[in-house]
Design a protein around this motif. Structure first.
Motif, mmCIF file in Angstrom:
data_model
loop_
_atom_site.group_PDB
_atom_site.id
_atom_site.type_symbol
_atom_site.label_atom_id
_atom_site.label_comp_id
_atom_site.label_asym_id
_atom_site.label_seq_id
_atom_site.Cartn_x
_atom_site.Cartn_y
_atom_site.Cartn_z
ATOM 1 N N HIS A 51 0.897 -1.051 -0.026
ATOM 2 C CA HIS A 51 0.145 0.127 0.076
ATOM 3 C C HIS A 51 0.949 1.276 0.065
ATOM 4 O O HIS A 51 2.138 1.074 0.175
ATOM 5 C CB HIS A 51 -1.001 0.063 1.167
ATOM 6 N N HIS A 53 1.543 3.821 1.851
ATOM 7 C CA HIS A 53 2.066 4.592 3.240
ATOM 8 C C HIS A 53 3.399 4.725 2.976
ATOM 9 O O HIS A 53 4.202 3.799 2.757
ATOM 10 C CB HIS A 53 1.536 3.933 4.447
ATOM 11 N N HIS A 118 -7.553 -1.116 4.699
ATOM 12 C CA HIS A 118 -6.687 -0.307 5.689
ATOM 13 C C HIS A 118 -6.922 1.273 5.792
ATOM 14 O O HIS A 118 -7.945 1.620 5.092
ATOM 15 C CB HIS A 118 -4.902 -0.609 5.163
HETATM 16 ZN ZN LIG Z 1 -0.103 1.444 6.586
#
Ligand SMILES: [Zn+2]
Length: 528
Positions: A51, A53, A118
């Motif tokens: 992902h 981040h 998430h």
């Molecule tokens: Zn994360």
């Protein structure tokens, strides 16, 4: 960053950064240590990003600087965030776009991607098929059953992989200590809406620039209450532009306007969305709190901190909350309203996953030691053999052979510090020196020595920064230096560097003994 090896080839899953804590002054970010794979970069078949981040993609530019053509595999939003970051580093990645359910063969690794939910959209878990067994890596995930984008963690897919037989399960440990289930993102609607219903003047929202779901909630509330919204700050404007263009952020027509346009609007029609919810000193919120930003916080403004508080940032953020309050703002945060839910699975969700996947070996990942241990405990309670639950710290190597995972050794895994443009140059010693400077300041001793006797030809000169002293401090220190030089002369010490260290040590010892102070001491010897 996790590296898998099979049949002489390497597969990397995630490559993030760590953010510095208070005891790491001057450090921008901390990278994973690439030294154990540096000689083998040509064997890397791909980087899989779970992902978007920073703690999962932030290290990619630095890895691609070492080999630019490593294929980078990820979902649409993840790759979009990465590509925009890489543009700043002037790198065009060899991006491979995948979606949940896709299957890709990269060298000896068969990859299969699974949708996970998430705090950022478009997260993926990855199953890795090799001749040594089947590995399932969740990335960061939770099991929100009512997410804003209706994309839930695909437990049916987890179950199919479980039926096939997961030999090694790597799971997100961040919330393993938290009992029960993480609340739904939708449960925040009432509290956020309450802020918009009651705020008398401007609303300033601070969040991560990647928290698309949370910002969607803010936009929806602003729209419902007839306010306009402006994004403030480069990363916020950039990321929200990407999320909107790709359809992950739904912005009603006319809702978002340029910041300049808001200046002419009544305060109770204004919403500003900025970064800085972690107290980062350079981000917009900290600068507003310090009166160092074009947005001046005043009486009746409402500041909404719509994000978590990462451990280690507490002091910084409490300081900002105090300053904002002093300026007259009403600060709404997770401590006084239900304006944040975590992005990670709590214990209840993790237990479900273990029971669905029924892995033979478990490696808890993501989190500090206590989180890894709590997660391991959960795996064991669901019936995983305790001998097959591995707590692995950074750098540990684990072999998966005949269905058994075992710790097999360790590779170098230091913290690699980025300090301005310098990567890896700052060391633990550098930080130790900076901490010393911060605690005790610095004292420089200038000694003009007679080259025949190696004794001071003139009184010693002391220069200081950040060190407090009184009338007698340097007389006492000088006397100690003379004593030390006399002893050195008796031992016929002639080397300049040694004389300098003898002087510095004498001054240090004196300050420590007499004043209980530990300044950094630098001695410079000049021949008279
Ligand atoms: Zn994360």
């Amino acid at each position: 960053m996790t590296v898998f090896e099979n049949a002489g080839k390497l597969l990397i899953v995630d490559c993030g950064v760590l953010f510095p804590e208070e005891n790491q002054p001057g450090i921008d970010v901390i990278l994973p240590d690439f030294s154990s794979i540096r000689d083998r970069l040509s064997d890397v078949v791909a980087i899989v990003l779970t992902h978007g981040h920073e703690d999962h993609i932030g290290g990619v530019p630095y890895l691609l600087k070492e080999r630019a053509d490593i294929p980078v595999i990820g979902s649409e939003l993840t790759l979009a965030f990465l590509t925009s970051k890489l543009k700043e580093h002037r790198i065009t990645p060899k991006a491979v776009h995948v979606e949940a359910g896709d299957v890709r063969q990269m060298g000896p690794f068969g990859l299969e991607f699974v949708a996970v939910n998430h705090s950022i959209p478009d997260g993926l878990a990855v199953a890795i098929r090799t001749d040594a067994g089947l590995v399932l890596h969740t990335g960061d995930f939770k099991m929100d059953q009512f997410p804003l984008d209706n994309r839930i963690t695909d437990l049916r897919h987890f179950a199919r992989l479980g039926e096939e037989g997961v030999d090694l399960f790597l799971t997100d440990s961040t919330n393993a200590e938290v009992p029960g289930f993480t609340m739904s993102e939708r449960d925040l609607i009432p509290a956020i809406d309450q802020v918009f219903a009651t705020a008398p003047r401007r609303i300033i929202v601070s969040s991560f620039a990647s928290h698309v779901h949370r910002i969607q909630q803010v936009l929806d509330s602003a729209h419902a209450h007839g306010r306009k919204v402006a994004f403030v700050g480069r990363s916020m404007v950039k990321n929200m532009g990407i999320a909107r263009d790709l359809g992950y952020l739904n912005i009603p027509r006319g809702l978002v306007v340029d910041f300049k346009k808001l200046e002419s609007m009544p305060d109770n029609k204004v919403t500003l969305v900025c970064t800085g919810s972690q107290g980062e000193p350079l981000a917009a919120l900290a600068r507003m709190a310090n009166g160092d930003h074009q947005i001046r916080i005043g009486d009746g403004d409402t500041v909404l901190l719509a994000s978590s508080l990462i451990p280690g940032n507490e002091n910084a953020i409490y300081g900002i909350i105090n300053k904002l309050t002093d300026l007259g703002a009403n600060v709404v945060h997770k401590g006084n309203a239900k304006v944040h839910v975590s992005g990670h699975a709590s214990a209840g969700e993790l237990v479900y996953c273990y029971n669905i996947v029924r892995p033979s070996n478990v490696l808890p990942v993501h989190g500090e030691s206590k989180h890894l241990h709590a997660n391991a405990e959960l795996a064991i309670r669901t019936g995983v053999d305790p001998d097959q639950v591995i707590i692995g710290r950074d750098g540990v190597t684990i072999d998966l052979i005949d269905g058994r995972a075992k710790v097999s050794g360790k590779v170098q895994a230091e913290l690699v510090y980025v300090d301005g443009q310098m990567v890896g140059a700052a060391t633990e010693e550098t930080l130790q020196e900076r901490r010393l400077l911060r605690e005790g300041g610095v004292v420089t001793v200038l000694a003009l020595l007679d080259p025949d006797t190696n004794m001071p030809a003139e009184p010693l000169e002391f220069l200081t920064r950040g060190f407090v002293y009184d009338d007698r401090t340097f007389d006492g220190a000088s006397a100690e230096v003379v004593k030390a030089l006399t002893r050195a002369a008796e031992q016929k010490v002639n080397d300049l560097k040694r004389l300098e260290s003898i002087i510095a040590n004498a001054v240090s010892r004196y300050m420590q003994r007499t004043y209980r102070r530990e300044p950094a001491v630098i001695a410079i010897v000049v021949d008279a």
